[in-house]
Design an enzyme around this catalytic site. Sequence first.
Site, short mmCIF file in Angstrom:
data_model
loop_
_atom_site.label_atom_id
_atom_site.label_comp_id
_atom_site.label_asym_id
_atom_site.label_seq_id
_atom_site.Cartn_x
_atom_site.Cartn_y
_atom_site.Cartn_z
N ASP A 44 -33.82 -73.45 0.08
CA ASP A 44 -34.96 -73.34 0.97
C ASP A 44 -36.21 -73.56 0.11
O ASP A 44 -36.13 -73.56 -1.12
CB ASP A 44 -34.97 -71.96 1.62
N ASP A 46 -40.04 -72.29 0.98
CA ASP A 46 -41.01 -71.19 0.97
C ASP A 46 -40.31 -69.85 0.78
O ASP A 46 -39.41 -69.49 1.54
CB ASP A 46 -41.82 -71.21 2.26
#
Length: 295
Positions: A44, A46
């Site tokens: 991922d 953020d």
Amino acid sequence: STMPLPFGRFAAVLAVCGAFVAVPSTTGRRRSVATAALSGLLFDCDGVLADTEPNAHRPSFNKAFAEKGFADVWDVELYGELLETGGGKERMTAHWNSVGWPSGYESEEAKTALVKELHLRKTAIFNELIVSGDVPLRPGVLRLVDEALAENVPVAVCSTSSEQAVSNLVRVLMGQERYDRIDIFAGDVVANKKPAPDVYLLAATTLRLDPASCVVVEDSSIGLQAAKAANMRCIITKSAYAYREDFSIADTVVDDLDAGGASPPSVCLTPSHADVAGVSLATVRALAATPAIPA
């Protein structure tokens, strides 16, 4: 259900790790397809690569609102609640559906246009913050990425954030050489965003990876749900909003990729979650070869 094994007990399965064969990719880069346990390493963005949510995305939204003359201010706690909705445009839509839309934006066309306009401006503000160097990478990220790239393990970043924001972050914080070897699947590349598994399944399909042999690094419960729904293993690195999250279906939970550990845990974790050393490529390979925690 199957209990997750701590990385310290993974040594017995390391022997399953095998060679990798380079094949042409659909993007023109040379791509490596795993022939053994670890098929790909998917991050991922953020909260995983950098702790951007409270300190970059949130103030970027607020600045965009202020420039537009709106009174909306997302404080840290409210933004944590809004993160339960994946995607910036979707987040703004959910917010205004809840509290009421600004005056003059009653029609669906006007709402869509407003959200698109503000998201473009917010992304530009966010990119300025990243370029400024005020948002560092999280511990262990570069080390693990470099270990994977050195052994030709496919690496990708799969995010609900805009492709422009994710690409800029990877290029600026990791450098052009790494950026050229990392595939990015972000923003509206899929219609259904996390917690739907679509972005992870798209990455697996595009890069010719076996989902069951992929390991995902996430920081949120919706990202965790997406990874597990894609039938992938998932390591959680706890970020700023970890105290709000339920990580009970994660295969492993760590404070960060260098420190490991998950003590004190923010939720009721099995004992093995807290018995994890720093995350290396060897431990990722081992995790890929162990039974997954069911979603």
